[in-house]
Design a protein around this motif. Structure first.
Motif, PDB file in Angstrom:
ATOM      1  N   LEU A 185      28.705 -17.381 -18.175  1.00 53.18           N
ATOM      2  CA  LEU A 185      29.639 -16.251 -18.102  1.00 53.18           C
ATOM      3  C   LEU A 185      31.037 -16.846 -18.044  1.00 53.18           C
ATOM      4  CD1 LEU A 185      27.767 -14.315 -15.263  1.00 53.18           C
ATOM      5  CD2 LEU A 185      27.803 -13.694 -17.684  1.00 53.18           C
ATOM      6  N   ASN A 186      32.024 -16.133 -18.563  1.00 56.60           N
ATOM      7  CA  ASN A 186      33.383 -16.653 -18.481  1.00 56.60           C
ATOM      8  C   ASN A 186      34.324 -15.558 -17.986  1.00 56.60           C
ATOM      9  OD1 ASN A 186      35.927 -17.857 -18.872  1.00 56.60           O
ATOM     10  ND2 ASN A 186      35.067 -19.205 -20.442  1.00 56.60           N
ATOM     11  N   LEU A 187      34.998 -15.836 -16.863  1.00 60.28           N
ATOM     12  CA  LEU A 187      35.907 -14.838 -16.275  1.00 60.28           C
ATOM     13  C   LEU A 187      37.036 -14.512 -17.241  1.00 60.28           C
ATOM     14  CD1 LEU A 187      36.026 -16.258 -12.648  1.00 60.28           C
ATOM     15  CD2 LEU A 187      35.111 -14.028 -13.322  1.00 60.28           C
ATOM     16  N   SER A 188      37.523 -15.525 -17.946  1.00 58.69           N
ATOM     17  CA  SER A 188      38.522 -15.293 -18.994  1.00 58.69           C
ATOM     18  C   SER A 188      38.607 -16.538 -19.863  1.00 58.69           C
ATOM     19  CB  SER A 188      39.898 -14.988 -18.394  1.00 58.69           C
ATOM     20  OG  SER A 188      40.872 -15.001 -19.431  1.00 58.69           O
ATOM     21  N   ALA A 189      38.087 -16.422 -21.082  1.00 57.05           N
ATOM     22  CA  ALA A 189      38.091 -17.575 -21.986  1.00 57.05           C
ATOM     23  C   ALA A 189      39.521 -17.991 -22.303  1.00 57.05           C
ATOM     24  CB  ALA A 189      37.338 -17.232 -23.263  1.00 57.05           C
ATOM     25  N   SER A 190      40.451 -17.046 -22.267  1.00 51.47           N
ATOM     26  CA  SER A 190      41.840 -17.384 -22.583  1.00 51.47           C
ATOM     27  C   SER A 190      42.613 -17.828 -21.344  1.00 51.47           C
ATOM     28  CB  SER A 190      42.527 -16.170 -23.220  1.00 51.47           C
ATOM     29  OG  SER A 190      42.613 -15.132 -22.277  1.00 51.47           O
ATOM     30  N   GLY A 191      41.947 -17.891 -20.179  1.00 50.93           N
ATOM     31  CA  GLY A 191      42.606 -18.371 -18.969  1.00 50.93           C
ATOM     32  C   GLY A 191      43.583 -17.358 -18.375  1.00 50.93           C
ATOM     33  N   ASP A 192      43.254 -16.078 -18.492  1.00 50.86           N
ATOM     34  CA  ASP A 192      44.143 -15.017 -17.990  1.00 50.86           C
ATOM     35  C   ASP A 192      43.602 -14.514 -16.634  1.00 50.86           C
ATOM     36  OD1 ASP A 192      45.348 -12.603 -17.432  1.00 50.86           O
ATOM     37  OD2 ASP A 192      45.083 -11.764 -19.429  1.00 50.86           O
ATOM     38  N   VAL A 193      44.354 -14.749 -15.547  1.00 54.26           N
ATOM     39  CA  VAL A 193      43.836 -14.391 -14.214  1.00 54.26           C
ATOM     40  C   VAL A 193      43.655 -12.887 -14.046  1.00 54.26           C
ATOM     41  CG1 VAL A 193      44.499 -16.431 -12.864  1.00 54.26           C
ATOM     42  CG2 VAL A 193      46.164 -14.607 -13.225  1.00 54.26           C
ATOM     43  N   THR A 194      44.443 -12.090 -14.754  1.00 61.40           N
ATOM     44  CA  THR A 194      44.294 -10.633 -14.631  1.00 61.40           C
ATOM     45  C   THR A 194      42.964 -10.189 -15.247  1.00 61.40           C
ATOM     46  OG1 THR A 194      46.677 -10.403 -14.682  1.00 61.40           O
ATOM     47  CG2 THR A 194      45.396  -8.414 -15.087  1.00 61.40           C
ATOM     48  N   GLU A 195      42.662 -10.762 -16.412  1.00 56.97           N
ATOM     49  CA  GLU A 195      41.366 -10.471 -17.026  1.00 56.97           C
ATOM     50  C   GLU A 195      40.244 -10.973 -16.119  1.00 56.97           C
ATOM     51  OE1 GLU A 195      38.812 -11.289 -21.136  1.00 56.97           O
ATOM     52  OE2 GLU A 195      40.525 -12.578 -20.714  1.00 56.97           O
ATOM     53  N   ALA A 196      40.438 -12.145 -15.506  1.00 57.79           N
ATOM     54  CA  ALA A 196      39.420 -12.711 -14.620  1.00 57.79           C
ATOM     55  C   ALA A 196      39.170 -11.785 -13.422  1.00 57.79           C
ATOM     56  CB  ALA A 196      39.846 -14.095 -14.145  1.00 57.79           C
ATOM     57  N   ALA A 197      40.241 -11.214 -12.871  1.00 55.41           N
ATOM     58  CA  ALA A 197      40.081 -10.292 -11.735  1.00 55.41           C
ATOM     59  C   ALA A 197      39.239  -9.094 -12.144  1.00 55.41           C
ATOM     60  CB  ALA A 197      41.442  -9.836 -11.225  1.00 55.41           C
ATOM     61  N   ALA A 198      39.514  -8.571 -13.332  1.00 57.66           N
ATOM     62  CA  ALA A 198      38.766  -7.396 -13.791  1.00 57.66           C
ATOM     63  C   ALA A 198      37.286  -7.722 -13.976  1.00 57.66           C
ATOM     64  CB  ALA A 198      39.373  -6.864 -15.092  1.00 57.66           C
ATOM     65  N   ASN A 199      36.964  -8.967 -14.299  1.00 51.66           N
ATOM     66  CA  ASN A 199      35.566  -9.357 -14.540  1.00 51.66           C
ATOM     67  C   ASN A 199      34.843  -9.855 -13.296  1.00 51.66           C
ATOM     68  OD1 ASN A 199      35.433  -8.841 -17.289  1.00 51.66           O
ATOM     69  ND2 ASN A 199      36.351 -10.815 -17.827  1.00 51.66           N
ATOM     70  N   LEU A 200      35.587 -10.189 -12.249  1.00 50.56           N
ATOM     71  CA  LEU A 200      35.030 -10.974 -11.143  1.00 50.56           C
ATOM     72  C   LEU A 200      33.757 -10.391 -10.536  1.00 50.56           C
ATOM     73  CD1 LEU A 200      35.352 -13.423  -9.257  1.00 50.56           C
ATOM     74  CD2 LEU A 200      36.743 -11.967  -7.770  1.00 50.56           C
ATOM     75  N   PHE A 201      33.832  -9.170 -10.043  1.00 45.76           N
ATOM     76  CA  PHE A 201      32.680  -8.634  -9.316  1.00 45.76           C
ATOM     77  C   PHE A 201      31.498  -8.382 -10.232  1.00 45.76           C
ATOM     78  CE2 PHE A 201      36.043  -7.224  -6.218  1.00 45.76           C
ATOM     79  CZ  PHE A 201      35.683  -8.138  -5.243  1.00 45.76           C
ATOM     80  N   ALA A 202      31.763  -7.884 -11.433  1.00 52.23           N
ATOM     81  CA  ALA A 202      30.654  -7.629 -12.355  1.00 52.23           C
ATOM     82  C   ALA A 202      29.949  -8.939 -12.706  1.00 52.23           C
ATOM     83  CB  ALA A 202      31.169  -6.936 -13.622  1.00 52.23           C
TER      84      ALA A 202
END
Ligand code: TXA
Ligand code: MG
Length: 325
Positions: A260-277
């Motif tokens: 799984l990748n929290l954000s392949a582009s290294g974007d922390v905002t995208e990572a936050a949106a993906n974190l719990f799921a």
């Protein structure tokens, strides 16, 4: 009771129905821009007790009181000029303000865990706003998950975590921010950041000047800051360069071996949106542990790392979450 909770697509009719459930003391899970909340009438001790029961909280942590507008917030807590300025600037939004409880506040003492302060928030989500307006009540709403589990960012997560314990789940799709609100204490002279979240420290400091330091372990004023509060079921290893045998790797940035990748582009905002799921999904793929690559300690990365550190903290299993304090 034991019936499956009813997931209903949020529209004018179902929102009106949910408002009715709230006015009669029932519980409704509803979407906000941060995570789904488990809502109940904040002025009713019975409704608030039902929230704690549904969440199976190990202790009565104080709940966030959700309101439709600033006027409603001012009926439950005391706003000084500074609090008004911050509310004007950040509401509606992912910021919770801890303020002195008004002497004549109608909010249940249980909702505030007996403290002389209350945490208040005006969410920025059309379904939440419509529901709060129609209910005409302040609504106590913790994240709609069992205590110690990850916060839900879809209606399906809520159904999985709280199952039969709530009357109705309003489905408003996936949450945009995906991480809980920032909790800012304005009850004291010096503003203090109690929980990192959807509004960044940088944005708050631009408005308020330096905030009292947020630190782990020491004098945690926010009782929800228990070390292992946000725990997936599997052991979690942080700052991993690669997976060890048996581990599922959650990546950040370029990571060919990540499942799984929290954000392949290294974007922390995208990572936050993906974190719990992603933590939730990682739990279910037959691995023995979860390894997470390093997340930069900047912007929403601070909140992500806070959640991850607590999820990785030692915890007693399988009993209740550790005691607060
Ligand atoms: O984004 C959010 O804030 C979500 C959505 C549903 O609005 N709600 C949420 O609620 O995360 P909950 O109950 O899971 O977390 C509430 C946090 C806890 O850390 C709690 O200790 C803190 O707010 N809190 C509540 N009242 C407080 C008070 N009077 N003083 C200090 N901390 C307080
Ligand atoms: Mg929570």
């Amino acid at each position: 009771m034991n019936a499956q909770p009813i997931i209903k697509a949020a529209d004018a009719d179902t929102i009106a129905q949910a408002a009715g459930v709230l006015r009669h003391g029932g519980l409704v899970a509803f979407p906000t821009e941060t995570v789904y909340g488990l809502g109940g009438d904040a002025t009713s001790d019975a409704a608030v007790a039902a929230i704690f029961a549904a969440k199976q909280r190990p202790s009565f942590n104080p709940l966030i009181i959700h309101v439709a507008d600033i006027a409603a917030a001012e009926r439950v807590a005391s706003f000084d000029a500074r609090a008004r300025r911050v509310a004007d600037r950040f509401w509606p939004g992912a910021l919770t303000l801890v303020l002195p409880r008004r002497a004549d506040s109608p909010v249940s003492l249980l909702a505030g865990a007996g403290l002389d302060t209350l945490a208040v928030r005006m969410p920025d989500h059309p379904v939440a706003s419509a529901l709060l307006r129609q209910a005409g009540l302040p609504i106590a709403a913790p994240s709609a998950n069992r205590s110690g589990a990850v916060s839900p960012t879809t209606a399906q997560h809520v159904a999985q975590s709280l199952g039969h314990r709530i009357e109705m789940i309003l489905d408003g799709g996936a949450c945009r921010v995906g991480i809980e609100s920032t909790v800012l204490d304005l009850s004291d002279t010096r503003p203090a950041l109690l929980r990192p979240g959807g509004v960044t420290r940088e944005d708050l400091e631009a408005e308020l000047g330096p905030l009292a330091a947020f630190s782990h372990g020491e004098g945690l004023k926010s009782p929800g800051q228990m070390e292992s509060h946000y725990a997936p079921l599997l052991p979690l290893r942080l700052d991993a360069a690669a997976a060890r045998p048996g581990e599922l790797l959650i990546g950040f940035g370029t990571a060919p071996d990540a499942v799984l990748n929290l954000s392949a582009s290294g974007d922390v905002t995208e990572a936050a949106a993906n974190l719990f799921a992603m933590l939730r999904s990682a739990d279910r793929q037959g691995f023995e542990g979860i390894a997470v690559m390093p997340i930069p300690e900047a912007g929403l990365g601070v909140a992500i790392n806070d959640r991850l550190r607590r999820a990785a903290a030692p915890r007693p299993l399988p009993g209740p979450a550790p005691h607060a304090k």
